[in-house]
Structures are given as C-alpha cells and as structure tokens.
Scaffold this active site. Structure first.
Site, mmCIF file in Angstrom:
data_model
loop_
_atom_site.group_PDB
_atom_site.id
_atom_site.type_symbol
_atom_site.label_atom_id
_atom_site.label_comp_id
_atom_site.label_asym_id
_atom_site.label_seq_id
_atom_site.Cartn_x
_atom_site.Cartn_y
_atom_site.Cartn_z
ATOM 1 N N ARG A 123 -4.689 12.156 -48.856
ATOM 2 C CA ARG A 123 -4.530 10.845 -49.500
ATOM 3 C C ARG A 123 -3.599 9.985 -48.658
ATOM 4 N NH1 ARG A 123 -3.431 8.504 -55.004
ATOM 5 N NH2 ARG A 123 -3.701 6.291 -54.541
ATOM 6 N N ARG A 135 -10.439 8.803 -54.399
ATOM 7 C CA ARG A 135 -9.312 9.464 -53.731
ATOM 8 C C ARG A 135 -9.464 10.959 -53.783
ATOM 9 N NH1 ARG A 135 -5.682 6.350 -57.860
ATOM 10 N NH2 ARG A 135 -7.146 4.880 -57.048
ATOM 11 N N ASP A 138 -4.664 12.312 -56.600
ATOM 12 C CA ASP A 138 -3.745 11.315 -57.138
ATOM 13 C C ASP A 138 -2.779 12.078 -58.031
ATOM 14 O OD1 ASP A 138 -2.617 8.838 -57.774
ATOM 15 O OD2 ASP A 138 -4.005 8.488 -59.427
ATOM 16 N N ASP A 140 0.490 11.347 -60.348
ATOM 17 C CA ASP A 140 1.306 10.283 -60.946
ATOM 18 C C ASP A 140 2.369 10.865 -61.860
ATOM 19 O OD1 ASP A 140 -0.042 8.070 -59.841
ATOM 20 O OD2 ASP A 140 -1.565 8.138 -61.414
#
Length: 194
Positions: A123, A135, A138, A140
């Site tokens: 990424r 992607r 990810d 978060d």
C-alpha cells in the site's frame, strides 16, 4: 461517538480492509498474513509505552485480541466496478490496556507503525491516490477508549465510523459476543483458526 460501539476505558479498535492482491496474494491471504504481524506491532507498542517497572510477561497474558469474522462488502465511493472489499475489526482490551493512558502522541506512534505495515503489503498512500479506491490493505485506527483527536494525520474516533457498515458490522460482531475469546476464523475454508 456512541458508547455502545466501543466500550469506554482503554479499549483499542482497529479496522482492516483489502480488495486487491498484495505481494503475498489475495485479499483474504493478505488479511490472514497481516493478523499476527499487527498483533506483534501492537504488543511491542504497548510494551514500549509502559513504564519499565511493569512485568512484561504478566502483561502479555493480560491482552485480549478479539477479532471479528471477515465480511465481504461492496466498495463505497471510489472508482466504479472495483472489487468487493474484505473487512474485519480487531478489538484489543484486557487488564494490560489499563496501564496505558490514551494520548495523541501514543496514537500517532501506533499509526506510524500501522502505515509501515501497510507499505510492507504494497500500500502506497499518496496525496494523488484515488479517494476510496482499491487497495491491497487498509489499516485504520478506529478508536482508543474515549480519546478524541482531530489532526491532519489522525482523527479519533474515526470520523466516518458510524456511517460505514463495513466497519460497524464487524465491530458490533466483536463487541456483542458474550464469549470474549472469539474464534479466529476468516471463513471455514480459509483456516483463520488458532
């Protein structure tokens, strides 16, 4: 943020998603491979954030790693016709988390570690990246207890947490379980089991 989503105190919630292959394989393979690495990063981050007089071995047993199942969801926003995402949530809690004080500095430190992990799985976060595009991974930070941060690099709780079913569904699945030791499975055929 509604308190039913993330319990108060010092619980950490992290969301993961992928919809294109990484250098190691499919999105499912990526999420499986990222899991122990993310746990190691968080454990090291916890230990580095603690005072030296705390016994590390005892603390290792006081961390609960609660993983949601992985859910397949339609992509929201971004380019048309991108592949569906695989999404999961990790909730980290337990007695050891009570030794930590949620702070902006510690959150940014963990964010930098997760960004490095994303990069290792292909990424590249760039200013010119397509917003909400495909992607390989990810990761978060969703929330850390009741900590509130609003900076260019990080906003906690995540600003769109209550708008995203691909986050809410796995998060609620983790938090609503009576049995705190979640089965570690992606899907029966994927072998996410402990």
């Amino acid at each position: 943020m509604s308190t039913f989503l993330v319990p108060p105190a010092k619980t950490l919630a992290i969301g993961l998603g992928a919809n294109e292959p990484s250098p190691i394989g499919s999105p499912a393979s990526t999420l499986i491979a990222v899991r122990p690495l993310l746990e190691n990063i968080i454990q090291e981050w916890i230990f580095s954030s603690l005072k030296e007089n705390v016994r590390i071995k005892a603390l290792s047993n006081g961390i609960n790693w609660r993983w949601s199942p992985i859910f397949e969801t339609k992509a929201i926003g971004g380019p048309a016709n991108q592949s569906d995402f695989l999404n999961a949530v990790l909730v980290v809690d337990g007695p050891t988390m009570n030794y930590l004080s949620p702070s902006k500095e510690a959150s940014l430190n963990l964010l930098n570690k997760t960004l490095s992990l994303e990069k290792a799985f292909g990424r590249e976060r760039k200013a010119s990246s397509i917003k909400w595009g495909p992607r390989s991974i990810d990761i978060d930070l969703l929330a850390w207890g009741e900590l509130q941060i609003k900076s260019e690099a990080l906003t906690l709780p995540h600003p769109r947490i209550i708008e995203r079913n691909f986050v809410l569904t796995p998060l609620v699945a983790v938090l609503n379980r009576k049995d705190q030791s979640l089965p570690r499975q992606l899907a029966p055929q994927e072998g996410w089991n402990e």
